[in-house]
Design an enzyme around this catalytic site. Structure first.
Site: not given
Ligand SMILES: NC(=O)CC[C@H](N)C(=O)O
Length: 198
Positions: A89, A181, A183
């Site tokens: 992410c 995710h 995890e």
């Molecule tokens: N769950 C996440 O890691 C979201 C990432 C977040 N929207 C960002 O731009 O950093």
């Protein structure tokens, strides 16, 4: 763990970038499959790890802290010289060479273009299930939280998973990224896949 696995099992030290975000969740999964987590905050720690996870969280914040602590340059150098890395992410955003809706990039080492907060504000969190053949023959639960997705990749990047026409998992050499995710679930298949690349 069967007998053959026991004979060949080598415990790996797996770093987790330790400033912000889903750190303890990765730590829990690393311990669950018998490896040693190392919470990384200082450049010297990069010398003692076999691979590193860049967790989900907030990429702008993590980018600023990486710069302020002096970890950005040594981490980039390590990744460029082959340290296995998995960005989940926000971690995917840190690794991308291009962010289509942001003028700032961070580590900028992986040949992917990424859209931040790609699923918008209304449906910004959801879960679904999918088989990712390279990772496991069984379905994996995919949890998306204000997630990015990959809008394009260059040659050399292998797409591992697409969802509704958008790329949500990919790899290039020593670099692995997921929009979702693993995890936050009890499924360690993706972590095992990462460890198999170390
Ligand atoms: N769950 C996440 O890691 C979201 C990432 C977040 N929207 C960002 O731009 O950093």
């Amino acid at each position: 763990m069967n007998f053959m696995n026991l004979i060949f099992f080598v415990m790996k030290k797996i770093g987790i970038l330790g400033f912000q975000g889903a750190i303890i969740e990765h730590e829990r999964q690393i311990k669950a499959i018998g490896h040693e987590p190392v919470i990384v905050k200082y450049p010297e720690q990069l010398e003692e790890i076999d691979g590193i996870i860049l967790p989900g969280g907030e990429s702008t914040t993590m980018g600023k802290i990486l710069n302020r602590t002096g970890l950005m340059e040594p981490l980039r150098g390590k990744i460029q010289s082959g340290l296995p890395v998995w960005g989940t992410c926000a971690g995917m955003i840190l690794l991308a060479k291009e962010l289509v809706n942001d003028s700032v990039t961070h580590l900028g080492v992986m040949d992917i273009a990424v859209r931040r907060n790609a699923y918008g504000s209304q449906i910004d969190s959801f879960a679904t299930k999918k088989v990712i053949p390279a990772v496991d023959s069984k379905e994996i639960e995919l949890v998306f939280i204000r997630a990015p997705y990959i809008t394009s990749v260059k040659d050399g990047v292998k797409i591992l998973c697409e969802l509704d026409g958008h790329i949500v998992a990919a790899e290039e050499k020593n670099m692995l990224v997921t929009s979702f995710h693993p995890e936050l679930t009890d499924n360690t298949a993706f972590l095992k896949y990462f460890v198999s690349k170390i």
